[in-house]
Scaffold this active site. Structure first.
Site, PDB file in Angstrom:
ATOM      1  N   LYS A 122     -27.652  -0.460  36.772  1.00 46.86           N
ATOM      2  CA  LYS A 122     -26.670  -1.437  36.278  1.00 46.86           C
ATOM      3  C   LYS A 122     -25.496  -1.543  37.257  1.00 46.86           C
ATOM      4  O   LYS A 122     -25.326  -0.680  38.133  1.00 46.86           O
ATOM      5  CB  LYS A 122     -26.177  -1.022  34.888  1.00 46.86           C
ATOM      6  N   ARG A 153     -19.285   5.129  20.108  1.00 51.69           N
ATOM      7  CA  ARG A 153     -19.151   3.886  20.853  1.00 51.69           C
ATOM      8  C   ARG A 153     -20.237   2.918  20.398  1.00 51.69           C
ATOM      9  O   ARG A 153     -19.951   1.807  20.003  1.00 51.69           O
ATOM     10  CB  ARG A 153     -19.270   4.199  22.357  1.00 51.69           C
ATOM     11  N   TYR A 180       3.688  -3.364  53.502  1.00 50.33           N
ATOM     12  CA  TYR A 180       4.403  -4.112  52.454  1.00 50.33           C
ATOM     13  C   TYR A 180       5.320  -3.190  51.656  1.00 50.33           C
ATOM     14  O   TYR A 180       4.902  -2.104  51.238  1.00 50.33           O
ATOM     15  CB  TYR A 180       3.409  -4.742  51.481  1.00 50.33           C
ATOM     16  N   MET A 229      -4.607  -6.394  51.426  1.00 48.03           N
ATOM     17  CA  MET A 229      -5.888  -6.964  50.998  1.00 48.03           C
ATOM     18  C   MET A 229      -7.011  -6.652  51.996  1.00 48.03           C
ATOM     19  O   MET A 229      -8.137  -6.346  51.601  1.00 48.03           O
ATOM     20  CB  MET A 229      -5.759  -8.483  50.833  1.00 48.03           C
TER      21      MET A 229
HETATM   22  C1  LIG Z   1     -26.716   4.807  27.868  1.00 51.06           C
HETATM   23  C2  LIG Z   1     -26.497   5.333  29.254  1.00 51.06           C
HETATM   24  N1  LIG Z   1     -27.382   6.181  29.776  1.00 51.06           N
HETATM   25  C3  LIG Z   1     -27.230   6.676  31.026  1.00 51.06           C
HETATM   26  C4  LIG Z   1     -26.140   6.339  31.794  1.00 51.06           C
HETATM   27  C5  LIG Z   1     -25.986   6.953  33.167  1.00 51.06           C
HETATM   28  O1  LIG Z   1     -24.859   7.771  33.218  1.00 51.06           O
HETATM   29  P1  LIG Z   1     -24.505   8.551  34.582  1.00 51.06           P
HETATM   30  O2  LIG Z   1     -24.182   7.501  35.574  1.00 51.06           O
HETATM   31  O3  LIG Z   1     -23.332   9.392  34.230  1.00 51.06           O
HETATM   32  O4  LIG Z   1     -25.724   9.305  34.939  1.00 51.06           O
HETATM   33  C6  LIG Z   1     -25.193   5.476  31.280  1.00 51.06           C
HETATM   34  C7  LIG Z   1     -24.001   5.131  32.085  1.00 51.06           C
HETATM   35  O5  LIG Z   1     -22.968   4.755  31.654  1.00 51.06           O
HETATM   36  C8  LIG Z   1     -25.378   4.944  29.971  1.00 51.06           C
HETATM   37  O6  LIG Z   1     -24.482   4.101  29.438  1.00 51.06           O
END
Ligand SMILES: Cc1ncc(COP(=O)(O)O)c(C=O)c1O
Length: 362
Positions: free
Chosen positions: A35, A131, A260, A308
């Site tokens: 992700k 959460r 700056y 920047m």
């Molecule tokens: C549901 C879930 N599993 C696994 C992970 C992976 O976590 P990490 O990057 O700490 O290994 C995340 C990351 O936020 C997550 O939201």
């Protein structure tokens, strides 16, 4: 000749880190989290590099999954937050996505969808992070409803996420594991479902969290989720080297200030190198004076505000010329160290790196 700012991505290091995650839990399947553009490393390239090893991939939303499909990634892709709208269930079937089911509306959308194939679901339970996920008392009912649905594949994974696995002194992880085990539903024939608990920190340090599936993210990219040394994490190899070069060197007199807002003033005659990287490249604007930058392999202090497109570094004590290499973070300067000085975490620095920084895959 072009701007020297670049993120070099070491795919051998990535595969080494994936192998480490696998070796720590040989009975588990290891699903890489890609992700947020694979934590800034480039989701398509990272997924391609792991494609021969990984049984599936994890992303945060359907748009991230479709981008992988469009790049011909063929593994199942788990949507870690499930669907945001009901129509995504049909899309999930079309794209062979696995759905996390975290609440009743998501569950209802799956039951109501008009599908021609059964989709695979992961059922989330809230064991203490508060959460996402069903309350433990509601888990068994949600599980049996999904089991009975003609839209749902028989193999359901029950899952939860840790709040404090990166804190090796906290009892919260053991408590979450105990809550998970206590509430695990069983089938009518008493068979237990498949399960998944571990993120990077748990894979590295909490063997009791090993289950059928593990979900490493941050560790794959070669950085430790812990604030202190840890034997397994110490075997990780950083994947990204964020580099640029010196584009100007000047001598300034004592009492002159830099950048700056004139937030740093030389106490003695100083040599200042300007490096072609700034907050427009994901370098943190709030990096304070003294944040380490490697110039020609030597740690030198950042001085003055981050602009920047440029930063300024005190190179009074070393030789430095235009064109010399600068490393913002990488194997010789952990992103965690830079992040700690900047009062954030390496996850944020990596994930926020914009497309402006070219990635070079090695
Ligand atoms: C549901 C879930 N599993 C696994 C992970 C992976 O976590 P990490 O990057 O700490 O290994 C995340 C990351 O936020 C997550 O939201």
């Amino acid at each position: 000749m072009s701007r020297p700012t670049i993120a070099k991505i070491d795919l051998d290091a990535l595969r080494h880190n994936y192998g480490l995650a696998e070796s720590l839990a040989p009975g588990s399947q290891t699903i890489p989290m890609v992700k947020a553009n694979a934590y800034g490393h480039g989701a398509i390239e990272i997924a391609n590099a792991l494609a021969s090893m990984a049984p599936a991939f994890g992303v945060a939303c359907i748009e991230e999954a479709i981008a992988l499909r469009d790049a011909n990634i063929s593994q199942p892709i788990l949507l870690l937050e499930g669907t945001f709208t009901a129509d995504e269930v049909v899309q999930a079937e079309h794209y062979n996505l696995w759905l996390m089911v975290e609440n009743q509306p998501q569950l209802d959308a799956i039951l109501a969808a008009d599908l021609s194939h059964q989709i695979k679901v992961w059922l989330g339970v809230d064991t203490g992070m508060h959460r996402l996920g069903f309350q433990p008392k509601d888990l068994a009912a949600a599980y049996s409803t999904l089991k009975e649905s003609r839209n749902v594949h028989n193999e359901i994974v029950v899952t939860s996420h840790f709040a404090c696995a990166d804190d090796l002194n906290s009892q919260a992880t053991n408590k979450q594991i105990a809550t998970f085990d206590q509430h695990l539903p069983s089938d009518s024939d008493q068979a237990l479902p498949l399960t998944s608990l571990a993120n990077s920190a748990a894979i590295l340090a909490w063997p009791a969290a090993q289950r059928d599936w593990q979900r490493p993210g941050y560790m794959l990219y070669g950085n430790s989720p812990f604030a202190q040394p840890q034997a397994n994490a110490d075997q990780l190899r950083p994947v990204m080297s964020f580099e640029s070069a010196v584009i100007s060197v000047r001598e300034i007199a004592a009492g002159e200030s830099v950048g700056y807002g004139a937030t740093w003033t030389a106490e003695h005659p100083s040599r200042i190198a300007t490096v072609a990287v700034g907050y427009g490249d994901g370098y943190p604007r709030h990096a304070p004076n003294g944040t380490p930058v490697l110039i020609n392999g030597v740690r030198c202090p950042l001085v003055g505000r981050v602009s920047m497109d440029m930063i300024t570094v005190d190179v009074t004590d070393i030789q430095a010329s235009i064109g010399d290499k600068a490393i913002l973070w990488g194997p010789a300067l952990p992103v965690n160290e830079v992040a700690a000085v900047c009062n954030t975490i390496g996850y944020e620095l990596l994930t926020r790196m914009p497309a402006r920084v070219p990635r070079a895959y090695l």
